[in-house]
Design a protein around this motif. Structure first.
Motif, PDB file in Angstrom:
ATOM      1  N   GLU A 305      45.397  20.396 -17.759  1.00 50.65           N
ATOM      2  CA  GLU A 305      44.112  21.052 -18.006  1.00 50.65           C
ATOM      3  C   GLU A 305      44.267  22.364 -18.757  1.00 50.65           C
ATOM      4  OE1 GLU A 305      45.559  22.639 -14.028  1.00 50.65           O
ATOM      5  OE2 GLU A 305      45.555  20.705 -15.088  1.00 50.65           O
ATOM      6  N   TYR A 408      42.001  13.821 -12.273  1.00 51.82           N
ATOM      7  CA  TYR A 408      41.726  15.023 -13.057  1.00 51.82           C
ATOM      8  C   TYR A 408      40.299  14.935 -13.593  1.00 51.82           C
ATOM      9  CZ  TYR A 408      46.517  16.778 -13.109  1.00 51.82           C
ATOM     10  OH  TYR A 408      47.751  17.287 -12.742  1.00 51.82           O
ATOM     11  N   ILE A 421      39.836  17.817 -20.422  1.00 56.02           N
ATOM     12  CA  ILE A 421      40.282  17.826 -19.030  1.00 56.02           C
ATOM     13  C   ILE A 421      39.908  19.175 -18.444  1.00 56.02           C
ATOM     14  CG2 ILE A 421      42.254  17.543 -17.484  1.00 56.02           C
ATOM     15  CD1 ILE A 421      43.639  16.058 -19.823  1.00 56.02           C
ATOM     16  N   THR A 422      39.073  19.179 -17.438  1.00 55.15           N
ATOM     17  CA  THR A 422      38.486  20.429 -16.970  1.00 55.15           C
ATOM     18  C   THR A 422      39.072  20.973 -15.678  1.00 55.15           C
ATOM     19  OG1 THR A 422      36.735  19.157 -15.857  1.00 55.15           O
ATOM     20  CG2 THR A 422      36.297  19.912 -18.102  1.00 55.15           C
TER      21      THR A 422
END
Length: 500
Positions: A305, A408, A421-422
């Motif tokens: 991330e 994720y 992707i946070t």
């Protein structure tokens, strides 16, 4: 030489290079190996490595380890690690990869989970007597029948692999080389708990192909690996990349910056495999002046991330490839462009090399209905991550998934169509390459008595860092060590008021 199979194994890849260039350099030890294990550094040609692999394979067979049984390996990033893995496969065994920081509690859990028949370790690693830890863990596991190690001063009852490796024995057991057979077992932590993740040879090779082709590692490359190989990603990025290139693998036991620079320059390494944060730190230096031979840098991200917010790669002499790691579930890579910014990752099949016509499909990236990132493809083993079946009628049961949910959090950017992707998986703490359940930290701290606290704090480099507080930190460290916990938890209770 064994007959070459249509679906190769890791040992078949090695033997193909052996047949072509037996006198070429294959493996080179870290310069500071004497400090790490007490043994002098070594370098081996393919012919020399083959003889030692055969001797170790013969030892494993003579020790009574049946074909397809599990042998657990906990070794530093030295030539012995690579030789042991290839020898185990030549003897028809499956290798369970044990991270170096694991201590007795984690060892016992993993050995029991895999019904391992043997364990291989070193006498000491960085001053820690891993041979004693392995013997104590083996005493608690009924399935263990053979304990062996490298180095001097091994405890009574532990067989010396240095002695075995010095002989000229060859394995008499006939092993069919088939890439569909199990090769390794690695270990992951998910929201549902601790998981053993088995993979066949073709799955491990697929992971290495995704890395080596995306980063365009040349044939006969001199590859420097500064990433611990005790995981699927570590083994695929180092061993498989080396075997696919047919060159030389130079090993660095993480981490000593001065030694790393000396090794790269001494052996004229053109490819570096390292944690991404380390690679970006090197970029802050004058790479052309300090590391003139370097042409490819492969940065592995344990916290994927963080890739999009990372600094741009500025070195023009060497390309940078970001490899996104999702625990033991899988990986994918993206080579940075001319601007040095991380490449956009789009859902769908990703090839090797990426986005090129007719490229080999390395896997597929997808967004799950939960809004999380999913992986599908030859390197992914969905069965290992399958949720438990619901307690309902079999007629209404859902078909098994053909992908792994990495947990994720992710979303699609409306403008670019790329996946963002946070956030990492909820409830899981990552410290470097080690993942823990947040609730497990609370349980361990409860064992230390009233007022004790063990927590994970955000960290830009490693994901999280552990911090602990107790009425008596020294006694807390002793208690956690006696419980067999790894140093990450023990050192969380170090005295921060003491002078450095």
């Amino acid at each position: 030489m064994n007959q070459i199979a249509a679906s190769p194994t890791l040992d078949v890849l090695f033997q193909r290079i052996l047949a072509r260039t037996p006198d070429a350099l294959a493996l080179i030890d870290p310069l500071n190996k004497q400090r790490i294990t007490g043994q002098a550094p070594r370098s081996l040609t393919y012919a020399e490595a083959d003889r030692e692999i055969s001797a170790l394979a013969a030892h494993f067979a003579e020790a009574g380890l049946p074909s397809h049984s599990v042998i657990a390996v906990q070794l530093p990033n030295t030539v012995e690690f690579m030789l042991t893995v290839l020898a185990a496969h030549r003897a028809g065994l499956v290798v369970a990869l044990l991270p170096q920081l694991w201590r007795q509690a984690e060892l016992v859990a993993s050995l029991n989970r895999t019904s391992a028949r043997a364990i291989v370790t070193a006498s000491k690693i960085d001053g820690v007597l891993h041979s004693d830890i392995a013997m104590n863990a083996a005493a608690e596991v009924f399935s263990i029948r053979h304990v062996c190690g490298f180095g001097g001063d091994l405890p009574e009852g532990m067989a010396s692999l240095d002695v075995a490796m010095a002989g000229d024995a060859t394995p008499t057991r006939h092993v069919i080389q088939d890439g569909r057979k199990a090769a390794i077992i690695s270990f992951d932590m998910t929201a549902d708990g601790f998981r053993a993740v088995p993979r066949p040879h073709f799955s491990v090779i697929a992971g290495g192909l995704a890395v080596s082709l995306e980063s365009d590692v040349p044939q006969d490359a001199t590859v420097m690996s500064a990433f611990a190989p005790s995981s699927f990603a570590g083994l695929a990025a180092s061993m498989v990349t080396w075997l696919l290139s047919g060159g030389t693998l130079v090993l660095h036991h993480p981490f000593d910056g001065e030694v790393l620079e000396q090794q790269i320059n001494a052996h004229r390494c053109d490819t570096l495999i390292a944690p991404a944060q380390l690679a970006l730190r090197l970029d802050e230096l004058d790479v052309a002046a300090c590391l003139p031979s370097l042409r490819n840098v492969i940065g592995l991200w344990r916290a994927p991330e963080q890739v999009t917010s990372s600094a741009a790669w500025t070195a023009r002499q060497a390309s940078m490839t970001d490899v996104y790691l999702f625990g033991e579930a899988g990986l994918f890579g993206a080579r940075r462009g001319e601007d040095g910014a991380p490449g956009a990752i789009k859902p769908g099949p990703h090839g090797a090399p990426r986005d090129s016509a007719g490229s080999t499909v390395a896997g597929e990236i997808l967004l799950t209905p939960k809004g999380t990132l999913g992986l599908r493809g030859p390197m992914v083993t969905p069965a290992a991550y399958a949720p438990p079946p619901p307690p309902s009628d079999l007629l209404t049961a859902q078909p098994p998934r053909d992908y792994v949910d990495t947990e994720y959090a992710a979303r699609i950017d409306r403008q670019s169509g790329a996946i963002c992707i946070t956030a990492p998986p909820s409830g899981i703490m990552t410290v470097g390459g080690y993942r823990f359940l947040a609730q497990d930290l609370q349980e361990w701290s409860k064992r230390l008595g009233q007022g004790a606290l063990l927590t994970a704090l955000p960290d830009r480099l490693s994901g999280h860092r552990l911090a602990g507080r107790a009425q008596d930190n020294a006694r807390a460290r002793e208690a956690l060590a006696e419980l067999g916990l790894n140093p990450l938890m023990v050192e969380a209770f170090r005295d921060r008021t003491a002078p450095a």
